[in-house]
Design a protein around this motif. Sequence first.
Motif, PDB file in Angstrom:
ATOM      1  N   UNK A  47       0.827  -1.266   0.207  1.00  0.00           N
ATOM      2  CA  UNK A  47      -0.152  -0.146  -0.145  1.00  0.00           C
ATOM      3  C   UNK A  47       0.610   1.191  -0.049  1.00  0.00           C
ATOM      4  N   UNK A  48       2.255   1.318  -0.296  1.00  0.00           N
ATOM      5  CA  UNK A  48       2.901   2.442  -0.434  1.00  0.00           C
ATOM      6  C   UNK A  48       2.411   3.147  -1.467  1.00  0.00           C
ATOM      7  N   UNK A  49       2.581   4.546  -1.242  1.00  0.00           N
ATOM      8  CA  UNK A  49       2.248   5.495  -2.543  1.00  0.00           C
ATOM      9  C   UNK A  49       3.249   5.298  -3.429  1.00  0.00           C
ATOM     10  N   UNK A  50       2.849   5.075  -4.726  1.00  0.00           N
ATOM     11  CA  UNK A  50       3.749   5.193  -5.793  1.00  0.00           C
ATOM     12  C   UNK A  50       3.455   6.361  -7.013  1.00  0.00           C
ATOM     13  N   UNK A  51       2.535   7.002  -6.477  1.00  0.00           N
ATOM     14  CA  UNK A  51       2.081   8.069  -7.599  1.00  0.00           C
ATOM     15  C   UNK A  51       3.327   8.919  -8.030  1.00  0.00           C
ATOM     16  N   UNK A  52       4.173   9.336  -7.351  1.00  0.00           N
ATOM     17  CA  UNK A  52       5.092  10.264  -7.963  1.00  0.00           C
ATOM     18  C   UNK A  52       6.139   9.414  -8.710  1.00  0.00           C
ATOM     19  N   UNK A  53       6.290   8.101  -8.560  1.00  0.00           N
ATOM     20  CA  UNK A  53       6.940   7.287  -9.370  1.00  0.00           C
ATOM     21  C   UNK A  53       6.370   7.103 -10.834  1.00  0.00           C
ATOM     22  N   UNK A  54       5.113   6.747 -10.689  1.00  0.00           N
ATOM     23  CA  UNK A  54       4.387   6.805 -11.942  1.00  0.00           C
ATOM     24  C   UNK A  54       4.457   7.806 -12.707  1.00  0.00           C
ATOM     25  N   UNK A  55       3.947   8.862 -12.306  1.00  0.00           N
ATOM     26  CA  UNK A  55       4.218  10.192 -12.669  1.00  0.00           C
ATOM     27  C   UNK A  55       5.491  10.582 -13.486  1.00  0.00           C
ATOM     28  N   UNK A  56       6.587  10.306 -12.766  1.00  0.00           N
ATOM     29  CA  UNK A  56       7.924  10.451 -13.383  1.00  0.00           C
ATOM     30  C   UNK A  56       8.157   9.296 -14.547  1.00  0.00           C
ATOM     31  N   UNK A  57       7.476   8.220 -14.531  1.00  0.00           N
ATOM     32  CA  UNK A  57       7.452   7.232 -15.504  1.00  0.00           C
ATOM     33  C   UNK A  57       7.053   7.796 -16.852  1.00  0.00           C
ATOM     34  N   UNK A  58       5.808   8.421 -16.574  1.00  0.00           N
ATOM     35  CA  UNK A  58       5.062   9.034 -17.737  1.00  0.00           C
ATOM     36  C   UNK A  58       6.067  10.168 -18.341  1.00  0.00           C
ATOM     37  N   UNK A  59       6.498  11.112 -17.515  1.00  0.00           N
ATOM     38  CA  UNK A  59       7.290  12.018 -17.984  1.00  0.00           C
ATOM     39  C   UNK A  59       8.682  11.461 -18.802  1.00  0.00           C
ATOM     40  N   UNK A  60       9.206  10.458 -18.167  1.00  0.00           N
ATOM     41  CA  UNK A  60      10.292   9.877 -18.858  1.00  0.00           C
ATOM     42  C   UNK A  60      10.031   9.444 -20.326  1.00  0.00           C
ATOM     43  N   UNK A  61       8.821   8.832 -20.177  1.00  0.00           N
ATOM     44  CA  UNK A  61       8.387   8.472 -21.665  1.00  0.00           C
ATOM     45  C   UNK A  61       7.985   9.383 -22.683  1.00  0.00           C
ATOM     46  N   UNK A  62       7.558  10.522 -22.063  1.00  0.00           N
ATOM     47  CA  UNK A  62       7.204  11.622 -23.010  1.00  0.00           C
ATOM     48  C   UNK A  62       8.384  12.331 -23.412  1.00  0.00           C
ATOM     49  N   UNK A  63       9.231  12.549 -22.524  1.00  0.00           N
ATOM     50  CA  UNK A  63      10.762  13.079 -23.036  1.00  0.00           C
ATOM     51  C   UNK A  63      11.504  12.275 -24.073  1.00  0.00           C
ATOM     52  N   UNK A  64      11.391  10.881 -23.862  1.00  0.00           N
ATOM     53  CA  UNK A  64      12.085   9.889 -24.949  1.00  0.00           C
ATOM     54  C   UNK A  64      11.296  10.025 -26.042  1.00  0.00           C
ATOM     55  N   UNK A  65       9.900  10.171 -26.199  1.00  0.00           N
ATOM     56  CA  UNK A  65       9.137   9.632 -27.374  1.00  0.00           C
ATOM     57  C   UNK A  65       8.583  10.833 -28.110  1.00  0.00           C
ATOM     58  N   UNK A  66       9.379  12.060 -28.404  1.00  0.00           N
ATOM     59  CA  UNK A  66       8.891  13.042 -28.992  1.00  0.00           C
ATOM     60  C   UNK A  66       9.784  14.318 -28.887  1.00  0.00           C
ATOM     61  N   UNK A  67       9.400  15.461 -28.927  1.00  0.00           N
ATOM     62  CA  UNK A  67      10.026  16.606 -28.739  1.00  0.00           C
ATOM     63  C   UNK A  67      10.009  16.790 -27.213  1.00  0.00           C
ATOM     64  N   UNK A  68      11.339  16.794 -26.533  1.00  0.00           N
ATOM     65  CA  UNK A  68      11.472  16.899 -25.184  1.00  0.00           C
ATOM     66  C   UNK A  68      11.235  18.403 -24.790  1.00  0.00           C
ATOM     67  N   UNK A  69      10.837  18.260 -23.511  1.00  0.00           N
ATOM     68  CA  UNK A  69      10.532  19.581 -22.968  1.00  0.00           C
ATOM     69  C   UNK A  69      11.721  20.245 -22.239  1.00  0.00           C
ATOM     70  N   UNK A  70      12.710  19.131 -21.915  1.00  0.00           N
ATOM     71  CA  UNK A  70      13.838  19.625 -20.971  1.00  0.00           C
ATOM     72  C   UNK A  70      14.807  19.352 -21.587  1.00  0.00           C
ATOM     73  N   UNK A  71      15.601  20.491 -21.989  1.00  0.00           N
ATOM     74  CA  UNK A  71      17.109  20.173 -22.539  1.00  0.00           C
ATOM     75  C   UNK A  71      18.084  19.328 -21.591  1.00  0.00           C
ATOM     76  N   UNK A  72      19.254  18.939 -22.140  1.00  0.00           N
ATOM     77  CA  UNK A  72      20.174  18.191 -21.212  1.00  0.00           C
ATOM     78  C   UNK A  72      20.790  19.259 -20.148  1.00  0.00           C
ATOM     79  N   UNK A  73      20.821  20.580 -20.652  1.00  0.00           N
ATOM     80  CA  UNK A  73      21.427  21.601 -19.640  1.00  0.00           C
ATOM     81  C   UNK A  73      20.476  21.841 -18.335  1.00  0.00           C
ATOM     82  N   UNK A  74      19.060  21.686 -18.969  1.00  0.00           N
ATOM     83  CA  UNK A  74      17.889  22.078 -17.862  1.00  0.00           C
ATOM     84  C   UNK A  74      18.030  20.799 -16.880  1.00  0.00           C
ATOM     85  N   UNK A  75      18.081  19.674 -17.410  1.00  0.00           N
ATOM     86  CA  UNK A  75      18.017  18.320 -16.567  1.00  0.00           C
ATOM     87  C   UNK A  75      19.239  18.398 -15.694  1.00  0.00           C
TER      88      UNK A  75
END
Length: 176
Positions: A58-86
């Motif tokens: 029952x641990x809260x994994x919400x942040x982990x799942x949201x980060x996973x979605x962001x990772x997929x979005x960043x990898x699969x198209x036009x990234x929002x964050x540059x390498x310098x920003x990251x």
Amino acid sequence: MVTSKKASGAPKPAQRVIKKYPNRRLYDTDTSTYITLADVKQLVMDSEPFVVRDAKTSDDLTRSILLQIILEEEAGGTPMFSEAALANLIRFYGHAMQGFMGTYLEKNVQSLTDLQTRLAEQSKNFTPEMWTQFMNIQNPLMMGSYAEQSKQAFEKLQEQMQKNTEQLFGAFGIKR
């Protein structure tokens, strides 16, 4: 696929619960179906309140799942964050400003979201010509408003850091 609650007459819970199983599958308890990360992303897009819980602990994994979605979005198209920003974001971890940076970013993203909402409301009945005219007139004004909000948030961040530093040094008997 995310679907609406079955017509059972039962009241809808305030927050949707999604269980994550060890096999990495996500189970939506609201619809009694397995869902994908794309479905969770749609819940976010629809502003649907939810929490992701580990099915065993029952641990809260919400942040982990949201980060996973962001990772997929960043990898699969036009990234929002540059390498310098990251890289700059990574540098804030473990730094004295880490706690402040999250709040600063959150307030700035909220300001941009509010700006986008206002823009969408104002442009509902615009023709393409009216839209062009509106953007030529309003864009500098709205971005100026955002810039001012960002500046104010940064100034509050600086003030809070100064207070915290003075408190820390005060604890050691060091005065300004």
